[in-house]
Scaffold this active site. Structure first.
Site, short mmCIF file in Angstrom:
data_model
loop_
_atom_site.label_atom_id
_atom_site.label_comp_id
_atom_site.label_asym_id
_atom_site.label_seq_id
_atom_site.Cartn_x
_atom_site.Cartn_y
_atom_site.Cartn_z
N PHE A 132 55.73 -48.23 22.94
CA PHE A 132 56.04 -47.28 22.06
C PHE A 132 55.49 -45.75 22.54
O PHE A 132 54.03 -45.80 23.20
CB PHE A 132 55.28 -47.43 20.62
N ASP A 217 50.16 -44.74 29.61
CA ASP A 217 50.28 -44.07 28.33
C ASP A 217 48.90 -44.81 27.45
O ASP A 217 48.80 -45.68 26.93
CB ASP A 217 51.39 -44.35 27.48
N LYS A 246 45.75 -39.12 19.95
CA LYS A 246 45.10 -39.85 18.60
C LYS A 246 43.46 -39.64 18.47
O LYS A 246 43.35 -38.36 17.89
CB LYS A 246 45.34 -41.27 18.77
#
Ligand SMILES: Cc1ncc(COP(=O)(O)O)c(C=O)c1O
Length: 388
Positions: A132, A217, A246
């Site tokens: 993702f 990532d 995040k």
């Protein structure tokens, strides 16, 4: 507004892109959030691995107030001291030399893909199945889950997907037009999938042998989530580009692309930009987040409490046959069950714990790194009660 009015208003006026849980959250502190009726919940979702320093940290409130009175945003047409101080600090903490400021994980990955193509002059990106990477057109194409790509054709070209944790498939996918390999050090959204210890080092070796860039990532795994500041440290693998978002700014929107000076030279002025990237406000808060990490020793706490939590969850296996696996690093923990367990979210909520389920059958725990052992004990008790 009361609880129902909030829900009705949002359902009426906001585009229906989210399947929301039946809960209106109102306020919180540390690892605890409260709904509008005053019910208390231990938050093991943490805004999807964002609130690592906990909710409403006093220092963040102070920094926000002070900075809001000084300067919020002027754009990257100008220099600001807040961005300078933070850029130096973040880069020095990382194995990299340069940073680009974006506003989300998807944007950070979009920037990394652009940088890899610009630097190498090649177009193909090898990404992983079940990965993702975000919801922009390029990052949704990099995301190895066809369900998210449905109805969005034509998708950008040049993305190839191979099985995660399979080195041979990566080797077979390389062509003379391969720019980069894009990989999560631990796959988050697809259920906390931890690769073999030698997987990332082997990817590094393949990239070196073939002149390909390695992009990690770390949008979800970065900032102490896995018990190391960057998950790349778990296997001592240094990527060419790291993306983070995040947890980076305590809940404010921020993402970064980090790379060596050499790779960063792929971008020239005008090649990439963001109006909001690295505002004075967000970088002042991000610096404060780093202070809190240091003062509260959050990376080590993540490791220590994560091990404690995983051991306790693993003990539940004796009582609950449905548990297939307990895995993760630090406070990024997945409990895989032998059935689709979406209904557990509501059951846990009724007992005062917020969890979410990834990939249908994995309970994912990504609580604030400030969570205490006592709170983790309570979470384990609730999981014990709701599991068949
Ligand atoms: C590994 C990873 N990359 C990228 C993203 C996208 O981040 P954002 O939602 O901030 O765009 C996510 C979000 O869950 C993620 O887990």
């Amino acid at each position: 507004m009361n609880t129902n009015q909030v829900k009705e208003t949002l359902d009426k006026y906001v585009m229906h892109t989210y399947g929301r849980y039946d809960l209106v959250l109102d306020h919180g502190h540390g690892s605890i959030v409260y709904d509008k009726e005053g019910n208390k919940y231990i938050d093991c979702v943490a805004g999807i691995a964002v609130n690592s320093i906990g909710h409403t940290h006093e220092k963040i409130a102070q920094t926000l107030t002070q900075q809001a009175k000084k300067l919020i945003h002027v754009s990257n047409l100008y220099y600001t001291e807040e961005q300078a101080e933070y850029a130096k600090r973040l880069v020095e903490l990382s194995p990299h030399e340069k940073v680009f400021f974006a506003n989300s994980g998807a944007e950070a990955n979009e920037g990394a893909i652009k940088l890899a193509r610009k630097y190498t002059g090649k177009s193909e990106i090898i990404a992983m199945k079940n990965s993702f990477h975000g919801r922009t057109l390029a990052t949704i194409t990099a995301t190895g889950q066809p369900k998210y790509q449905k109805g969005l054709d034509p998708l950008p070209q040049g993305f190839i997907h191979v099985d995660y944790n399979d080195i041979d498939q990566v080797k077979d996918a390389i062509t003379e037009n391969t720019a980069a390999i894009l990989v999560e050090p631990i796959q988050g959204e697809s259920g906390v999938r931890v690769p073999d210890d030698d997987y990332l080092p082997q990817l590094r070796k393949i990239c070196d042998e073939n002149g390909i860039l390695l992009i990690f990532d770390e949008v979800q795994t970065g900032f102490g989530r896995t018990g190391k500041f960057f998950a790349s440290e778990l296997t001592n693998t240094v990527p060419d580009i790291t993306t983070c978002a995040k947890a980076i700014a305590g809940g404010l929107p921020m993402g970064v692309v980090l790379s060596s000076a050499k790779v960063a030279s792929g971008f020239n002025p005008g090649d990439h930009a963001s109006t909001f990237g690295g505002t004075a406000l967000v970088t002042a808060v991000a610096s404060c987040v780093l202070d809190i990490y240091e003062e509260e020793d959050l990376v080590n706490k993540s490791k220590e409490n994560g091990e404690y939590f995983m051991e306790k969850l693993a003990n539940l296996k004796e009582k609950h046959d449905c548990i297939v696996d307990v895995r993760g690093h630090g406070l990024m923990v997945g409990v895989e069950l032998n059935y689709d367990c979406g209904n557990l979210v509501e059951k846990a909520q009724e007992k005062g714990v917020l969890i979410n389920v990834a990939n249908g059958n994995v309970i994912r725990f990504v609580p604030p790194l400030v969570i205490t052992k006592e709170e983790l004990d309570e979470v384990v008790e609730v999981i014990d009660e709701i599991l068949p």
